[in-house]
Enzyme design. Structure first.
Site, mmCIF file in Angstrom:
data_model
loop_
_atom_site.group_PDB
_atom_site.id
_atom_site.type_symbol
_atom_site.label_atom_id
_atom_site.label_comp_id
_atom_site.label_asym_id
_atom_site.label_seq_id
_atom_site.Cartn_x
_atom_site.Cartn_y
_atom_site.Cartn_z
ATOM 1 N N CYS A 122 0.869 -1.180 0.000
ATOM 2 C CA CYS A 122 0.000 0.000 0.000
ATOM 3 C C CYS A 122 0.904 1.227 0.000
ATOM 4 O O CYS A 122 1.667 1.449 0.950
ATOM 5 C CB CYS A 122 -0.859 -0.027 1.267
ATOM 6 S SG CYS A 122 -1.901 1.424 1.479
ATOM 7 N N CYS A 128 -0.854 3.649 -6.557
ATOM 8 C CA CYS A 128 -1.795 3.065 -5.591
ATOM 9 C C CYS A 128 -2.084 1.662 -6.090
ATOM 10 O O CYS A 128 -2.405 1.479 -7.273
ATOM 11 C CB CYS A 128 -3.080 3.894 -5.549
ATOM 12 S SG CYS A 128 -4.406 3.110 -4.604
HETATM 13 N N1 DGL Z 1 -4.062 0.606 -2.010
HETATM 14 C C1 DGL Z 1 -3.598 1.740 -1.305
HETATM 15 C C2 DGL Z 1 -2.363 2.360 -1.939
HETATM 16 O O1 DGL Z 1 -1.590 1.691 -2.591
HETATM 17 C C3 DGL Z 1 -4.541 2.804 -0.839
HETATM 18 C C4 DGL Z 1 -5.981 2.773 -1.072
HETATM 19 C C5 DGL Z 1 -6.785 3.541 -0.024
HETATM 20 O O2 DGL Z 1 -7.020 4.745 -0.176
HETATM 21 O O3 DGL Z 1 -7.138 2.906 0.940
HETATM 22 O O4 DGL Z 1 -2.112 3.521 -1.757
#
Ligand code: DGL
Length: 344
Positions: free
Chosen positions: A70, A178
């Site tokens: 993430c 993301c």
């Molecule tokens: N999947 C996450 C990232 O790579 C974030 C998504 C969210 O806003 O929760 O930043």
């Protein structure tokens, strides 16, 4: 050796899916913080607290290393996580450096969550690059992904409108900052001019994982790190590594049918320490997991799936083991990611 992947939701499955192809005989844990997704619109302090809880849970389940799959949690909390736990914690950063190195004569457009874009970590990274880097927060895309809405008219309209704010013809590459955005590569590909490459940070993260925990991780037969290395030519074309086994762990029904299949194995409830365990709905039972995708057996209170290459994954939503219906959804996500994989 147990390796854990952590994301606010389903985005980090894109990193896990690639790890399932590269490595063999590994025990993986996957933690989606479904009770608190999205992270990208929360405060840094909130994300630090949630990330510490999530990684603490994973370490308590025996994780020998944690991949923060993430970008948002990495941006907000990586130092706190490394300070709090003794196991290696590998973060995930938008691949703007790779983009600049490969297509630096043209601007890079980074799409990410508002928190990642506003973060100091990104500012430092971009500040070191010569390349012109534009950024665009796309918080709704996280919500579309979480709602399983990948290719709807609303997704198209949102992406068309947001991307229209930029001179796309000038771009060299689009960086997916993301992990949730990996689900939308087909739509992005259609909207972007054909010369613009789509770059994610998955290979860099897994290379880092392999180098930090290398001794304990076995490569899948025929794999050679990096398995999906992008080789960019002078005309801006991109070719992914011609490793014939790179597709070896595809989550397709054919392969499963041919004996490389997955199975969902049950385990007693006593073995599970998840918060809120036992609250899982009763829908789906042993038979309901035995679907056409090769699942053999399912205990709705435990979310463990066995994959080809002798890998297994235990899935958790905010500390609760996944039930049968949720595990079937994971299969949908992995199939979608598989279809997006070849798109650049
Ligand atoms: N999947 C996450 C990232 O790579 C974030 C998504 C969210 O806003 O929760 O930043």
């Amino acid at each position: 050796m147990k390796i854990a992947f952590f994301d606010s939701g389903i985005g980090g499955l894109s990193v896990l899916a690639e790890a399932l192809r590269r490595f063999s005989g590994a025990e993986f844990l996957y933690f989606a913080d479904e009770d608190h997704v999205p992270y990208g619109t929360k405060s840094r302090a909130q994300i630090v607290r949630l990330s510490l809880d999530a990684v603490g849970f994973l370490v308590s389940r025996g994780a020998d290393g944690v991949v923060v799959a993430c970008n948002t949690a990495t941006s907000a909390a990586i130092s706190e996580l490394r300070g709090a736990f003794s196991v290696p914690v590998i973060g995930m950063e938008p691949a703007v450096k790779l983009a600049a190195d490969s297509f630096g004569s043209r601007p890079t457009l980074l799409i990410a969550t508002p928190l990642t874009i506003a973060g100091e970590k990104l500012a430092r990274l971009v500040g070191r690059l010569e390349c012109e880097t534009w950024s665009l927060p796309l918080p709704l895309l996280v919500e579309f992904a979480q709602d399983l809405e990948f290719n709807s008219p609303a997704v198209w309209a949102y992406l068309r409108e947001e991307l229209a704010k930029f001179e796309l013809a000038r771009l060299g590459s689009l960086v997916l900052g993301c992990t949730h955005f990996n689900y939308f590569k087909d739509v992005l590909r259609e909207i972007l001019p054909p010369h613009v490459r789509i770059i994610d940070g998955i290979d860099g993260t897994l290379n880092r994982l392999a180098s930090e925990l290398g001794g304990g991780l076995k490569l899948a037969c025929g794999e050679d790190l990096p398995s999906r290395t992008a080789k960019f030519d002078a005309d801006g074309g991109v070719k992914f590594g011609a490793n014939p086994s790179a597709q070896g762990g595809k989550f397709d029904a054919e392969r499963r049918g041919a004996g490389g299949g997955q199975s969902i194995k049950g385990r007693s409830k006593q073995g599970s320490e998840g918060r809120g365990e036992g609250e899982q709905g009763k829908e789906g039972g042993d038979e309901s997991c035995g679907d056409e995708q090769g699942a053999e057996r399912c205990d709705e209170s435990v979310g463990k799936i066995y994959y080809p290459n002798g890998n297994s994954v235990e899935y958790f939503y905010s500390g609760r083991a996944l039930d049968a219906a949720q595990l079937r959804k994971v299969e949908i996500f992995l199939k979608r990611l598989d279809a997006m994989r070849a798109i650049d």
